[in-house]
Design an enzyme around this catalytic site. Structure first.
Site, PDB file in Angstrom:
ATOM      1  N   SER A  18      -2.738  26.057  10.280  1.00 27.38           N
ATOM      2  CA  SER A  18      -3.258  26.037  11.646  1.00 27.38           C
ATOM      3  C   SER A  18      -4.776  25.899  11.557  1.00 27.38           C
ATOM      4  O   SER A  18      -5.257  24.960  10.933  1.00 27.38           O
ATOM      5  CB  SER A  18      -2.824  27.298  12.404  1.00 27.38           C
ATOM      6  OG  SER A  18      -3.233  27.245  13.748  1.00 27.38           O
ATOM      7  N   HIS A  45      -0.693  22.979  13.470  1.00 26.32           N
ATOM      8  CA  HIS A  45      -0.767  23.224  14.910  1.00 26.32           C
ATOM      9  C   HIS A  45      -1.824  22.319  15.540  1.00 26.32           C
ATOM     10  O   HIS A  45      -3.000  22.376  15.165  1.00 26.32           O
ATOM     11  CB  HIS A  45      -1.109  24.684  15.185  1.00 26.32           C
ATOM     12  CG  HIS A  45      -0.040  25.635  14.737  1.00 26.32           C
ATOM     13  ND1 HIS A  45      -0.291  26.959  14.450  1.00 26.32           N
ATOM     14  CD2 HIS A  45       1.290  25.446  14.530  1.00 26.32           C
ATOM     15  CE1 HIS A  45       0.826  27.550  14.087  1.00 26.32           C
ATOM     16  NE2 HIS A  45       1.794  26.653  14.126  1.00 26.32           N
ATOM     17  N   ASP A 137       2.704  32.315  12.649  1.00 25.10           N
ATOM     18  CA  ASP A 137       3.707  31.268  12.449  1.00 25.10           C
ATOM     19  C   ASP A 137       3.815  30.957  10.958  1.00 25.10           C
ATOM     20  O   ASP A 137       2.815  30.834  10.263  1.00 25.10           O
ATOM     21  CB  ASP A 137       3.314  30.010  13.223  1.00 25.10           C
ATOM     22  CG  ASP A 137       4.435  28.979  13.278  1.00 25.10           C
ATOM     23  OD1 ASP A 137       5.609  29.363  13.129  1.00 25.10           O
ATOM     24  OD2 ASP A 137       4.131  27.789  13.473  1.00 25.10           O
TER      25      ASP A 137
END
Length: 360
Positions: A18, A45, A137
């Site tokens: 991310s 992401h 995540d």
């Protein structure tokens, strides 16, 4: 959709990242050889309404081609597949699926979704990697990879631009490898070309350093007068204490862990200063401290040291603040041996009884 033919690769590599992930992925891609034998699947992401230029960026620096896959296409070795914005990327049989399935934890694409599908489709042949990023995540997905027998790799949080994703993964599982980014490429090459992964723990085996940590702790109990804070492996630190360190002290570098009686002590560098923090096993801060010059110790402390320890040579002084009471104590470590003795005094030079050790 699954092909009945056997795939021409032994492993699949799945990577989640991310914040900070673009630079990390570019650095990784530069280190992979043109004959890298496994397909690589990346979830980064990105905003749902913005085009992703990551495949073009990766292709520009890597010897491997990178692209957004078409749903249902056959998986090929030596290709970097990047999840498109606002889509989930899943593995099924020998094919990659691109869907508009629901977000997971607010993310689409989702690292957890990719990892979970890879674990289900490929089991022990999966190599899962969690890199820099915010939030959690990838942690549950990496756990699924491990439970299906796959290999798990986490970027060292000290090395990550944003340590939250690696830290949350480490709070949930003990990975097979915890490495800085610079070591990841060579490690992936070794794992995908070796007949059997090296240095892999057997199921149920204790983490590396567990036996040594237990022996050191037993040694301090049986041999009085030696240091009460003994070095332990990262794997021996309780997950909540480990996670609290990176959440509360994100600027910390060069972290080493010790078991300090009932607490877990992290010594670290922040700027020019060397500091410490002690956590309970549940991640509560019990005390903080920082190095100070021996010459800056109060006269009562220096008088006590000269009177009661005339033959000792002290090489380190730490000012410790009790997180609950705000009280100050001063710890002086001798430097004659590897297992040095620590003396704890109040500001007026009174010795702290060893069972209390200055912190409650």
């Amino acid at each position: 959709m699954a092909s009945s033919s056997a795939p021409c690769y032994r492993h699949v590599v799945v990577i989640g990242a991310s914040a900070g992930g673009v630079s990390a992925l570019l650095a990784l891609a530069k280190t992979l050889p043109a004959d890298f034998p496994a397909p690589i699947f990346i979830v980064l992401h990105v905003g749902a309404t913005l085009p992703s230029m990551l495949p073009e960026l990766l292709s520009a620096v890597s010897k491997l081609p990178a692209r957004h896959p078409e749903s249902g296409e056959l998986i090929a070795p030596g290709v970097i597949y990047v999840a498109p914005p606002a889509h989930q990327m899943l593995l099924e049989g020998n094919r990659v699926l691109v869907t508009q399935g629901p977000p997971e934890k607010g993310f689409r694409p989702s690292v957890d979704a990719l990892f979970r599908s890879a674990a289900s489709a490929y089991g022990r042949r999966v190599i899962g990697v969690v890199l820099t990023g915010f939030l959690s995540d990838g942690a549950l997905g990496l756990q699924q990879v491990q439970q299906h027998g796959g290999l798990t790799i986490v970027q060292d949080p000290h090395d990550a631009e944003q340590p939250a994703m690696p830290t949350n993964a480490l709070a949930l599982l003990t990975p097979d490898y915890l490495v800085p980014l610079a070591q990841l490429g060579p490690l992936l090459v070794r794992l995908t070309t070796a007949g059997a992964p090296a240095n892999r723990r057997s199921p149920g085996a204790k983490p590396r350093g567990w036996v040594a940590a237990k022996l050191l702790l037993l040694w301090t109990v049986l041999v009085p007068g030696l240091a009460r804070a003994q070095a332990i492996a990262v794997e021996a630190v309780p997950p909540l204490a480990f996670a609290a360190m990176f959440q509360q002290y994100p600027q910390a570098r060069q972290i080493t862990w010790r078991r300090f009686r009932a607490w877990y002590q992290a010594s670290y560098t922040q700027g020019p200063a060397r500091r410490l923090v002690r956590f309970s096993s549940t991640g509560d801060v019990e005390a903080t401290g920082q190095d100070m010059a021996l010459g800056a110790l109060s006269q009562p402390i220096q008088h006590t040291l000269a009177t009661y320890y005339p033959t000792r040579t002290f090489c380190r002084a730490i000012e410790v603040t009790n997180a609950r009471t705000g009280g100050l104590t001063y710890e002086m470590a001798t430097c004659e041996t590897a297992l040095s003795r620590t003396v704890t005094l109040t500001a007026n030079g009174r010795k702290i009884p060893r069972p209390d050790y200055g912190v409650r």
